[in-house]
Design a protein around this motif. Sequence first.
Motif, PDB file in Angstrom:
ATOM      1  N   ILE A 213     -34.815  -8.029   2.072  1.00  0.00           N
ATOM      2  CA  ILE A 213     -34.564  -9.374   2.609  1.00  0.00           C
ATOM      3  C   ILE A 213     -33.344  -9.275   3.520  1.00  0.00           C
ATOM      4  CG2 ILE A 213     -33.987 -11.755   2.071  1.00  0.00           C
ATOM      5  CD1 ILE A 213     -35.383 -11.436  -0.592  1.00  0.00           C
ATOM      6  N   GLU A 214     -33.566  -9.440   4.810  1.00  0.00           N
ATOM      7  CA  GLU A 214     -32.465  -9.382   5.772  1.00  0.00           C
ATOM      8  C   GLU A 214     -31.779 -10.751   5.847  1.00  0.00           C
ATOM      9  OE1 GLU A 214     -33.577  -7.899   9.539  1.00  0.00           O
ATOM     10  OE2 GLU A 214     -34.480  -6.055   8.755  1.00  0.00           O
ATOM     11  N   VAL A 215     -30.484 -10.737   5.629  1.00  0.00           N
ATOM     12  CA  VAL A 215     -29.689 -11.970   5.648  1.00  0.00           C
ATOM     13  C   VAL A 215     -28.699 -11.864   6.800  1.00  0.00           C
ATOM     14  CG1 VAL A 215     -28.207 -13.503   4.330  1.00  0.00           C
ATOM     15  CG2 VAL A 215     -29.909 -12.108   3.146  1.00  0.00           C
ATOM     16  N   HIS A 216     -28.966 -12.600   7.869  1.00  0.00           N
ATOM     17  CA  HIS A 216     -28.112 -12.563   9.055  1.00  0.00           C
ATOM     18  C   HIS A 216     -27.175 -13.776   9.044  1.00  0.00           C
ATOM     19  CE1 HIS A 216     -30.184  -9.223  11.061  1.00  0.00           C
ATOM     20  NE2 HIS A 216     -31.299  -9.745  10.563  1.00  0.00           N
ATOM     21  N   GLN A 217     -25.880 -13.494   9.047  1.00  0.00           N
ATOM     22  CA  GLN A 217     -24.894 -14.566   9.094  1.00  0.00           C
ATOM     23  C   GLN A 217     -24.415 -14.759  10.531  1.00  0.00           C
ATOM     24  OE1 GLN A 217     -24.028 -11.765   6.995  1.00  0.00           O
ATOM     25  NE2 GLN A 217     -25.231 -12.607   5.341  1.00  0.00           N
ATOM     26  N   GLN A 218     -24.123 -15.998  10.853  1.00  0.00           N
ATOM     27  CA  GLN A 218     -23.532 -16.304  12.146  1.00  0.00           C
ATOM     28  C   GLN A 218     -22.009 -16.245  12.035  1.00  0.00           C
ATOM     29  OE1 GLN A 218     -24.837 -16.737  15.060  1.00  0.00           O
ATOM     30  NE2 GLN A 218     -27.019 -16.922  14.588  1.00  0.00           N
ATOM     31  N   MET A 219     -21.393 -15.565  12.955  1.00  0.00           N
ATOM     32  CA  MET A 219     -19.936 -15.549  12.987  1.00  0.00           C
ATOM     33  C   MET A 219     -19.416 -16.906  13.437  1.00  0.00           C
ATOM     34  SD  MET A 219     -18.789 -11.799  14.392  1.00  0.00           S
ATOM     35  CE  MET A 219     -19.400 -12.070  16.042  1.00  0.00           C
ATOM     36  N   THR A 220     -18.221 -17.243  13.006  1.00  0.00           N
ATOM     37  CA  THR A 220     -17.608 -18.491  13.431  1.00  0.00           C
ATOM     38  C   THR A 220     -17.248 -18.394  14.919  1.00  0.00           C
ATOM     39  OG1 THR A 220     -15.395 -17.714  12.835  1.00  0.00           O
ATOM     40  CG2 THR A 220     -16.680 -18.841  11.115  1.00  0.00           C
ATOM     41  N   PRO A 221     -17.094 -19.528  15.599  1.00  0.00           N
ATOM     42  CA  PRO A 221     -16.726 -19.477  17.031  1.00  0.00           C
ATOM     43  C   PRO A 221     -15.439 -18.692  17.294  1.00  0.00           C
ATOM     44  CG  PRO A 221     -17.439 -21.688  16.437  1.00  0.00           C
ATOM     45  CD  PRO A 221     -17.368 -20.909  15.149  1.00  0.00           C
ATOM     46  N   ALA A 222     -14.478 -18.798  16.390  1.00  0.00           N
ATOM     47  CA  ALA A 222     -13.223 -18.061  16.578  1.00  0.00           C
ATOM     48  C   ALA A 222     -13.449 -16.554  16.438  1.00  0.00           C
ATOM     49  CB  ALA A 222     -12.178 -18.528  15.568  1.00  0.00           C
TER      50      ALA A 222
ATOM     51  N   THR B 106     -15.315 -10.916  21.528  1.00  0.00           N
ATOM     52  CA  THR B 106     -15.470 -10.809  22.979  1.00  0.00           C
ATOM     53  C   THR B 106     -14.190 -10.294  23.626  1.00  0.00           C
ATOM     54  OG1 THR B 106     -17.026 -12.669  22.925  1.00  0.00           O
ATOM     55  CG2 THR B 106     -16.076 -12.088  25.055  1.00  0.00           C
ATOM     56  N   SER B 107     -13.054 -10.799  23.186  1.00  0.00           N
ATOM     57  CA  SER B 107     -11.772 -10.358  23.736  1.00  0.00           C
ATOM     58  C   SER B 107     -11.517  -8.882  23.450  1.00  0.00           C
ATOM     59  CB  SER B 107     -10.631 -11.205  23.173  1.00  0.00           C
ATOM     60  OG  SER B 107     -10.820 -12.575  23.459  1.00  0.00           O
ATOM     61  N   LEU B 108     -11.813  -8.457  22.246  1.00  0.00           N
ATOM     62  CA  LEU B 108     -11.595  -7.055  21.884  1.00  0.00           C
ATOM     63  C   LEU B 108     -12.509  -6.123  22.675  1.00  0.00           C
ATOM     64  CD1 LEU B 108     -11.161  -7.399  18.012  1.00  0.00           C
ATOM     65  CD2 LEU B 108      -9.477  -6.450  19.598  1.00  0.00           C
ATOM     66  N   LEU B 109     -13.756  -6.522  22.884  1.00  0.00           N
ATOM     67  CA  LEU B 109     -14.676  -5.691  23.670  1.00  0.00           C
ATOM     68  C   LEU B 109     -14.214  -5.600  25.124  1.00  0.00           C
ATOM     69  CD1 LEU B 109     -18.154  -6.784  22.256  1.00  0.00           C
ATOM     70  CD2 LEU B 109     -16.940  -4.650  21.848  1.00  0.00           C
ATOM     71  N   ASP B 110     -13.685  -6.699  25.652  1.00  0.00           N
ATOM     72  CA  ASP B 110     -13.145  -6.661  27.018  1.00  0.00           C
ATOM     73  C   ASP B 110     -11.943  -5.721  27.102  1.00  0.00           C
ATOM     74  OD1 ASP B 110     -15.059  -8.456  27.811  1.00  0.00           O
ATOM     75  OD2 ASP B 110     -13.751 -10.226  27.647  1.00  0.00           O
ATOM     76  N   LEU B 111     -11.088  -5.747  26.090  1.00  0.00           N
ATOM     77  CA  LEU B 111      -9.915  -4.865  26.093  1.00  0.00           C
ATOM     78  C   LEU B 111     -10.326  -3.399  25.963  1.00  0.00           C
ATOM     79  CD1 LEU B 111      -7.548  -6.961  23.792  1.00  0.00           C
ATOM     80  CD2 LEU B 111      -7.348  -6.649  26.261  1.00  0.00           C
ATOM     81  N   ILE B 112     -11.295  -3.120  25.096  1.00  0.00           N
ATOM     82  CA  ILE B 112     -11.781  -1.743  24.953  1.00  0.00           C
ATOM     83  C   ILE B 112     -12.419  -1.265  26.249  1.00  0.00           C
ATOM     84  CG2 ILE B 112     -13.501  -0.308  23.770  1.00  0.00           C
ATOM     85  CD1 ILE B 112     -12.962  -1.906  21.248  1.00  0.00           C
TER      86      ILE B 112
ATOM     87  N   LEU C  35      -3.060  -8.511  29.365  1.00  0.00           N
ATOM     88  CA  LEU C  35      -4.300  -9.041  29.929  1.00  0.00           C
ATOM     89  C   LEU C  35      -4.623 -10.401  29.333  1.00  0.00           C
ATOM     90  CD1 LEU C  35      -6.528  -5.803  29.886  1.00  0.00           C
ATOM     91  CD2 LEU C  35      -5.250  -6.766  31.818  1.00  0.00           C
ATOM     92  N   ASP C  36      -5.457 -11.160  30.045  1.00  0.00           N
ATOM     93  CA  ASP C  36      -5.861 -12.482  29.548  1.00  0.00           C
ATOM     94  C   ASP C  36      -6.656 -12.366  28.249  1.00  0.00           C
ATOM     95  OD1 ASP C  36      -4.661 -13.614  31.737  1.00  0.00           O
ATOM     96  OD2 ASP C  36      -6.518 -13.720  32.924  1.00  0.00           O
ATOM     97  N   ALA C  37      -7.432 -11.283  28.123  1.00  0.00           N
ATOM     98  CA  ALA C  37      -8.226 -11.087  26.899  1.00  0.00           C
ATOM     99  C   ALA C  37      -7.317 -10.929  25.686  1.00  0.00           C
ATOM    100  CB  ALA C  37      -9.131  -9.869  27.048  1.00  0.00           C
ATOM    101  N   ALA C  38      -6.145 -10.315  25.871  1.00  0.00           N
ATOM    102  CA  ALA C  38      -5.205 -10.156  24.750  1.00  0.00           C
ATOM    103  C   ALA C  38      -4.651 -11.513  24.316  1.00  0.00           C
ATOM    104  CB  ALA C  38      -4.072  -9.222  25.157  1.00  0.00           C
ATOM    105  N   ASP C  39      -4.333 -12.381  25.298  1.00  0.00           N
ATOM    106  CA  ASP C  39      -3.874 -13.736  24.951  1.00  0.00           C
ATOM    107  C   ASP C  39      -4.947 -14.503  24.197  1.00  0.00           C
ATOM    108  OD1 ASP C  39      -1.461 -13.250  26.179  1.00  0.00           O
ATOM    109  OD2 ASP C  39      -2.110 -14.058  28.115  1.00  0.00           O
ATOM    110  N   SER C  40      -6.188 -14.356  24.635  1.00  0.00           N
ATOM    111  CA  SER C  40      -7.298 -15.015  23.942  1.00  0.00           C
ATOM    112  C   SER C  40      -7.447 -14.490  22.514  1.00  0.00           C
ATOM    113  CB  SER C  40      -8.592 -14.803  24.722  1.00  0.00           C
ATOM    114  OG  SER C  40      -9.697 -15.339  24.024  1.00  0.00           O
ATOM    115  N   LEU C  41      -7.262 -13.184  22.343  1.00  0.00           N
ATOM    116  CA  LEU C  41      -7.347 -12.583  21.013  1.00  0.00           C
ATOM    117  C   LEU C  41      -6.291 -13.163  20.080  1.00  0.00           C
ATOM    118  CD1 LEU C  41      -8.299 -10.398  18.963  1.00  0.00           C
ATOM    119  CD2 LEU C  41      -6.693  -8.826  20.080  1.00  0.00           C
ATOM    120  N   PHE C  42      -5.037 -13.225  20.534  1.00  0.00           N
ATOM    121  CA  PHE C  42      -3.955 -13.735  19.692  1.00  0.00           C
ATOM    122  C   PHE C  42      -4.157 -15.216  19.368  1.00  0.00           C
ATOM    123  CE2 PHE C  42      -1.431 -10.358  22.107  1.00  0.00           C
ATOM    124  CZ  PHE C  42      -1.681  -9.413  21.133  1.00  0.00           C
ATOM    125  N   THR C  43      -4.648 -15.974  20.352  1.00  0.00           N
ATOM    126  CA  THR C  43      -4.837 -17.417  20.140  1.00  0.00           C
ATOM    127  C   THR C  43      -5.912 -17.685  19.095  1.00  0.00           C
ATOM    128  OG1 THR C  43      -4.184 -17.864  22.427  1.00  0.00           O
ATOM    129  CG2 THR C  43      -5.411 -19.583  21.269  1.00  0.00           C
TER     130      THR C  43
END
Length: 626
Positions: free
Chosen positions: A199-208, A214-220, A316-324
Amino acid sequence: MMLDFENQIFLDLFHEDGLLIMARGLGISRLFGEFLKVYCDPASLVLVLNTTPADEAYFSDTIEKNGIAHPPKIVTNEISTTERQNTYLKGGVLFITSRIFVVDLLTDRIPVEHVTGILVYRAHKIIESCQEAFILRLYRQKNKTGFIKAFTDNPEAFTSGFSHVERVMKNLFVKKLFLWPRFHASVALPFHKHKVDVIEVHQQMTPAMTACQTSLLDLINACVNELKRSNSSIDTDEITVENSLSKSFDLIIRLQLEPIWHQLSARTRQLISDLKTLRLVLRHLTQYDCITFYSLVQSIRSSEKSFGQNSGWLFLDAADSLFTHAKERVYGRKKLKQNQAKKKKTEKPEEEDEECEESDDEDAAPSLEPCPKWETLSEILAEITEEEETCTEVEDPNSASDKGDKSDKGSSNTNDEDGFLKPNNHVLICAEDDRTCNQLREYLCNGSEKLMSRLFQKYLFMKGGPKNMKAHAAMLAKIKENSNSDSGKGKETNPDSVTLTQMMRASKGDDFTTDSSDTKKDLPTTSKDAYYGLINFPLTVLHPLHGCSDPHGIARVLDEIQPKYVILYDADMSLVRQLEVYRATRPGKPLRVYFMMYKGSVEEQRYLTILRKEKEAFEYLIREKA
C-alpha cells in the motif's frame, strides 16, 4: 527454505569458481551462509576473507541455530601461533583476518596444500594493492586445485575506472562472472508468484517544506554549475543535480578530483564543501522535524566560518527564501508578518539589524509545524489495530460448534497469556536512522505536542541558555491551551486519539505501559538496535535502516519476530527486496507493507535514482561479460 533462483546460483557457483554479483537485498548473506553450512566439515579446510566482526557473529549464530555439528571458528590475534596451527589441522570453516592470514602463509603455518578453498565476501573491495589480493596470489601459487569463490552485492562499484571487472577478477584468480540482477526472469518469477501486499502512502509536503526544497535545489544547481565552470576536467555527465541527491555523490566527486586535488583552487574545494553542506540540509528537510531543520539552517547562517568562507550561495535570493521558510515552519507565517510590521514601525540603525533579527525569535510565539508523516503513521497504526481487534473478535467457524459456552475464549487462539499477538501479527516500523527512530518512539509514546515542545525548549537552551528557555515556558503553556480550545472540532479533543499509545490499548483494557521488560521475554529479538515495548496490541517494533551497530539487524528482526505488517517510514531499495524474499520464502504467511513517501520530493527522486543507477550498472556489466 531456498528459492529456485537461489538454488540455481548455488549450484552454478558450487561447481565452478567465479565472481557472483547480485542485486542489493536479494539475499547474498543467505547464499553465503549456505556455502558455509556445506563446508562446515572437519574433512575440509575453508578460509573466509574480508568479513567484519558483525558478519562473523551473524553467520555463526545462523549456523548454530540450524544445528550444524561443527560451526565456524574465528581466528584472531588473541590466539597463539601453536593454537592456530592446531586449528588449521582440525579443518572446518575459519573466519580469519587478512593480517594473520598473510603472516601464517609466509611462515608456512597454514597447510596451504590441504586448503579446500577460500570464500571472499565483499569482493568489490579486492584491488591490486590490498592484502586480500596478495593472499590470493600466494594461495594460488602454492595450491593449484583449491577453489576461490567471491561474493558481492554492489554492482555500481564495478562501473568506475577502466576494465574494473576484469581487474577484480584477475586479482581473484577467477574466470567466471555470474550476474543476477532484480530484472532477471528467474528472480522475478517467485516474486510475481508470491506478491507482497503493498500500500503506497504518498504524503503532501507543507507549502513551507516545498519552498525550502525548491530553494535548496536552486542553491545546489548554482554550486554545481559553478563547479563545472571552474574545472574543465570534471565529467559533466556525472556531476548533476540529480546525482547530487544520492549518497554516492561524494564518492563520484572523490574519484574524479582525487588525482588532481592538490591542483584545485581554494574556491573549488569550498564549492565541494558547500555542496556537502547543502545536501545535508536537504536530507534534514524530509528526514527530521521543523525545529531540527531550523536549528541546522540557523547554525550555518550564524557561523562566522561558513559565512566568511562560503562560495557565495549564502548571498543568493534562494538562500534568503530558505531561511525565511525554515523560520516560518517554526513560528508561523502570520506571526512572522506581524513581527516584521512591528519592526518596520520602529526603525533602528544598521548596526542593530543583526540584534533585531536574533531577538525576533525570542519575541515571536512558536506555532510548531508537525511532521506530515507523523499523522499518517498514526492513521496506519490505527487501521492495523482496528483490523487486528476485529480479527480477534471473530471466532473460527470450524471450532465454533465445539466450544459451546466457551465462545468468550475464542480469542485465545490468537493471543498469548499476556495479551500479545502471535509473532506473525507483529508490526515492524523501519526508519532511516537511530535519531528518526528515537523521535518516532517519543511521538508514539507522548504525542506530537510534547515532542515538539521538548525539541523547541532544547533549541532555546542551546541558543540562549536557561533564561531564554524559562521565558518561553509560559508562552508554550498558552499555546497548548489555545490549541486545545481551538481544536474543539478536531481529533485532539477525542480522548482516544490524544496520543497514539493511549488509542492502542490491549484487548484486556489495561493501560499502555512503556516498560519493555515483559515484552523482551515474549519477543527475543537479538538485534541491539530494535525498539520495542511501545505498543502492546499489536506489538510494534522500531528498527533503523542505516547506522546500526549490526548491519544484519533487519534480517535478524525479520527472522525472529516474523511481522505481518511492515511500515517503511523511509524508502529503502534493499529492504524492499528483503521483504520480497521474506514473503516468497514464507508463502503461507501474509505480509502487508505500507510504503510511505513524500510526493514530488527529493526523497522520491533519490529512490528512483538509486533504482536507475543499479539497472544501468547491471546493463554495463552484461555488455562487459558479452
